[in-house]
Design a protein around this motif. Structure first.
Motif, PDB file in Angstrom:
ATOM      1  N   TRP A   3     -56.046  93.911 -15.337  1.00  0.00           N
ATOM      2  CA  TRP A   3     -55.732  92.484 -15.262  1.00  0.00           C
ATOM      3  C   TRP A   3     -56.430  91.695 -16.359  1.00  0.00           C
ATOM      4  N   LEU A   6     -54.568  92.333 -19.532  1.00  0.00           N
ATOM      5  CA  LEU A   6     -53.286  91.632 -19.499  1.00  0.00           C
ATOM      6  C   LEU A   6     -53.477  90.133 -19.740  1.00  0.00           C
ATOM      7  N   CYS A   7     -54.475  89.534 -19.122  1.00  0.00           N
ATOM      8  CA  CYS A   7     -54.731  88.103 -19.329  1.00  0.00           C
ATOM      9  C   CYS A   7     -55.069  87.805 -20.791  1.00  0.00           C
ATOM     10  N   ALA A  49     -53.544  97.758 -21.268  1.00  0.00           N
ATOM     11  CA  ALA A  49     -53.317  97.357 -19.878  1.00  0.00           C
ATOM     12  C   ALA A  49     -52.413  98.356 -19.165  1.00  0.00           C
ATOM     13  N   MET A  53     -51.945  99.795 -15.173  1.00  0.00           N
ATOM     14  CA  MET A  53     -50.902  99.121 -14.396  1.00  0.00           C
ATOM     15  C   MET A  53     -49.529  99.683 -14.758  1.00  0.00           C
ATOM     16  N   THR A  57     -44.543  95.839 -14.057  1.00  0.00           N
ATOM     17  CA  THR A  57     -45.403  94.731 -13.665  1.00  0.00           C
ATOM     18  C   THR A  57     -46.044  94.076 -14.873  1.00  0.00           C
ATOM     19  N   VAL A  58     -46.595  94.887 -15.765  1.00  0.00           N
ATOM     20  CA  VAL A  58     -47.267  94.367 -16.953  1.00  0.00           C
ATOM     21  C   VAL A  58     -46.309  93.537 -17.790  1.00  0.00           C
ATOM     22  N   ASN A 101     -44.142  91.674  -8.504  1.00  0.00           N
ATOM     23  CA  ASN A 101     -45.540  92.075  -8.264  1.00  0.00           C
ATOM     24  C   ASN A 101     -45.750  92.416  -6.776  1.00  0.00           C
TER      25      ASN A 101
END
Length: 107
Positions: A3, A6-7, A49, A53, A57-58, A101
């Protein structure tokens, strides 16, 4: 960790898109160079990421949140117009990302 990566990728993608706008079709050197740096870094973190994950989703979160943030940036910094229908369809994107998600977490 996924996460966080990804952020950071989303922030860099937003920075790349803002730099693209500021580059004025590659007529301004510094924003043009920054655009490539930000996008390269964003894709690199996106790649990392994926180690933590699922790709669906990513990518859904990266693109969906990116759309929302760049829309807000365009409105706030570039005086771009936001119609009610635009806001509605952006809402649909957000609901889709949340739904994806939730459905992936249930498996």
């Amino acid at each position: 960790m996924g996460w966080l990566l990804l952020c950071c990728a989303i922030v860099l993608e937003l920075s790349g898109t803002v730099s693209m706008k500021l580059s004025e079709s590659f007529t301004r050197v510094i924003p043009s160079v920054l655009m490539f740096i930000f996008y390269g870094a964003s894709f690199t973190l996106l790649n990392y990421a994926l180690k933590y994950m699922e790709v669906s989703t990513v990518y859904a979160i990266w693109s969906g949140v990116g759309i929302v943030l760049i829309t807000l940036a365009g409105y706030l910094f570039f005086q771009e117009r936001l119609s009610v229908s635009s806001l509605l369809w952006i809402g649909v994107i957000v609901v889709g990302v949340i739904g994806l998600n939730i459905s992936n977490n249930g498996h």
